[in-house]
Design a protein around this motif. Sequence first.
Motif, mmCIF file in Angstrom:
data_model
loop_
_atom_site.group_PDB
_atom_site.id
_atom_site.type_symbol
_atom_site.label_atom_id
_atom_site.label_comp_id
_atom_site.label_asym_id
_atom_site.label_seq_id
_atom_site.Cartn_x
_atom_site.Cartn_y
_atom_site.Cartn_z
ATOM 1 N N LEU A 63 0.833 -1.217 0.000
ATOM 2 C CA LEU A 63 0.000 0.000 0.000
ATOM 3 C C LEU A 63 0.866 1.265 0.000
ATOM 4 C CD1 LEU A 63 -2.758 1.417 0.252
ATOM 5 C CD2 LEU A 63 -2.591 1.118 2.736
ATOM 6 N N LEU A 108 -9.315 3.989 0.995
ATOM 7 C CA LEU A 108 -9.135 2.612 0.527
ATOM 8 C C LEU A 108 -10.501 2.088 0.100
ATOM 9 C CD1 LEU A 108 -6.652 1.097 3.160
ATOM 10 C CD2 LEU A 108 -6.206 2.626 1.225
ATOM 11 N N VAL A 128 -13.088 -0.433 1.704
ATOM 12 C CA VAL A 128 -13.951 -0.067 2.828
ATOM 13 C C VAL A 128 -15.009 0.939 2.361
ATOM 14 C CG1 VAL A 128 -14.014 0.834 5.189
ATOM 15 C CG2 VAL A 128 -11.954 -0.345 4.360
ATOM 16 N N TYR A 173 -5.229 -5.519 10.684
ATOM 17 C CA TYR A 173 -5.282 -4.068 10.471
ATOM 18 C C TYR A 173 -4.004 -3.367 10.919
ATOM 19 C CZ TYR A 173 -10.337 -4.812 10.120
ATOM 20 O OH TYR A 173 -11.580 -5.241 9.750
ATOM 21 N N GLY A 174 -3.911 -2.076 10.557
ATOM 22 C CA GLY A 174 -3.004 -1.179 11.239
ATOM 23 C C GLY A 174 -3.687 -0.802 12.543
ATOM 24 N N GLU A 182 1.528 -1.981 11.987
ATOM 25 C CA GLU A 182 0.768 -2.683 10.950
ATOM 26 C C GLU A 182 0.650 -4.160 11.281
ATOM 27 O OE1 GLU A 182 -0.881 -1.351 8.535
ATOM 28 O OE2 GLU A 182 -1.426 -3.109 7.367
ATOM 29 N N LYS A 183 -0.576 -4.637 11.292
ATOM 30 C CA LYS A 183 -0.909 -6.058 11.483
ATOM 31 C C LYS A 183 -0.131 -6.711 12.626
ATOM 32 C CE LYS A 183 -2.766 -6.573 6.907
ATOM 33 N NZ LYS A 183 -2.336 -5.443 6.121
ATOM 34 N N ILE A 222 -7.031 1.065 12.061
ATOM 35 C CA ILE A 222 -7.038 2.071 10.994
ATOM 36 C C ILE A 222 -8.026 1.588 9.921
ATOM 37 C CG2 ILE A 222 -5.629 3.198 9.232
ATOM 38 C CD1 ILE A 222 -3.216 2.832 11.122
ATOM 39 N N THR A 223 -8.939 2.485 9.525
ATOM 40 C CA THR A 223 -10.103 2.044 8.748
ATOM 41 C C THR A 223 -10.099 2.475 7.277
ATOM 42 O OG1 THR A 223 -11.217 2.474 10.828
ATOM 43 C CG2 THR A 223 -12.587 1.748 9.041
ATOM 44 N N GLY A 224 -8.973 2.875 6.769
ATOM 45 C CA GLY A 224 -8.938 3.127 5.326
ATOM 46 C C GLY A 224 -9.282 4.536 4.888
ATOM 47 N N TYR A 279 -7.612 8.532 5.343
ATOM 48 C CA TYR A 279 -6.455 9.258 5.854
ATOM 49 C C TYR A 279 -6.446 10.683 5.298
ATOM 50 C CZ TYR A 279 -4.720 4.336 5.719
ATOM 51 O OH TYR A 279 -4.584 2.968 5.827
ATOM 52 N N GLN A 336 4.815 -0.630 3.720
ATOM 53 C CA GLN A 336 3.575 -0.325 4.430
ATOM 54 C C GLN A 336 3.420 1.172 4.660
ATOM 55 O OE1 GLN A 336 1.207 -2.322 4.876
ATOM 56 N NE2 GLN A 336 2.101 -4.383 4.846
ATOM 57 N N THR A 369 1.529 2.408 6.930
ATOM 58 C CA THR A 369 1.531 2.590 8.391
ATOM 59 C C THR A 369 2.953 2.861 8.901
ATOM 60 O OG1 THR A 369 -0.370 1.113 8.552
ATOM 61 C CG2 THR A 369 0.835 1.541 10.592
HETATM 62 C C1 G1P Z 1 -4.684 -1.757 4.813
HETATM 63 C C2 G1P Z 1 -3.773 -0.963 5.754
HETATM 64 C C3 G1P Z 1 -4.182 -1.196 7.207
HETATM 65 C C4 G1P Z 1 -5.645 -0.855 7.389
HETATM 66 C C5 G1P Z 1 -6.507 -1.648 6.391
HETATM 67 C C6 G1P Z 1 -7.951 -1.185 6.452
HETATM 68 O O1 G1P Z 1 -4.441 -3.131 4.982
HETATM 69 O O2 G1P Z 1 -2.428 -1.369 5.540
HETATM 70 O O3 G1P Z 1 -3.388 -0.398 8.057
HETATM 71 O O4 G1P Z 1 -6.033 -1.132 8.709
HETATM 72 O O5 G1P Z 1 -6.039 -1.479 5.059
HETATM 73 O O6 G1P Z 1 -8.762 -1.958 5.647
HETATM 74 P P1 G1P Z 1 -4.946 -4.231 3.907
HETATM 75 O O7 G1P Z 1 -6.378 -4.503 4.258
HETATM 76 O O8 G1P Z 1 -4.782 -3.636 2.558
HETATM 77 O O9 G1P Z 1 -4.069 -5.433 4.131
#
Ligand code: G1P
Length: 291
Positions: free
Chosen positions: A111, A131, A134, A171-172, A191-192, A204-206, A208, A230, A232
Amino acid sequence: QMRVRKAVLPVAGLGTRVLPATKAIPKEMLPVVDRPAIQYVVDEALEAGIEHIVFVTGRNKGAIEDYFDRAYELETTLQNKGKDKILTELMDSLMPAGAASFVRQQAPLGLGHAIWCARDIIGHEPFAILLPDVIVKAKPSSLAQMVEAYNKVGGNIVAVDPVPMDRVSSYGVIAPVERDGRLIKMSGMVEKPPVEEAPSNLAITGRYILQPEVFDLLANQDKGAGGEIQLTDAMFRLMETQDFYAYEFEGAPYDCGSKVGYFEAVLAHALDNPETAEAARALVKKAAESL
Ligand code: G1P
């Protein structure tokens, strides 16, 4: 302080969590009731005052570009048949001329790398990221809520939402310190994380709002979780030099990148859409009775 005028929508992801549905069409084009998932996210951005959207695309994502362009044959056919209502809806879904750019991420490096691919088009100004996995049902939209907060405090803001503790590793996750209404001061983000290392259950919900200095950090960001660059990790470094807040928005997020999240999104929007609400309620009742 500059207004947030531009947004990046990373749409290069392969959609492996919803294969085979996404084998031949981008996951962002899966319909949620009567429009593709990405339309909801673009509408959210426009509602928040965004004037230009940078789509970071990849191979096999051409349908997204076509979707936001005029379709003369279709328009003419609808016009000739007098289907004015559908024609109006079709025209309403267009982006204003010149308000969308497309840049390709050539390899799935993460990302953070996808966002970095938009650096030249964003230039030196604050920008939003949405993102498109979401979809958030909220009024005002989740990004509009964040822009309002940003106009007061400036700096950088990430949207967060509490998730069950056993989900944090997807998630982050932020480390909250102090709360002022919906704004949260943080001491870090990761992150994760494995559940035992997660600093909270605020994911973190996508959504920013970031300052352009994040691009300098992304340019030399080491690989992180999952061997990917990442966002994050770069944001965590940006926290050293700039104000950074989390924002717990009011609304319901649906992760359309997962099977159950996508189903939930369709259900919630069907129950809400005036055209389908009554029938959807009856179907849900019938289904519940048969359980
Ligand atoms: C990404 C971000 C993560 C965030 C998430 C939300 O992860 O890296 O920090 O919490 O989106 O959907 P991904 O879902 O692309 O692995």
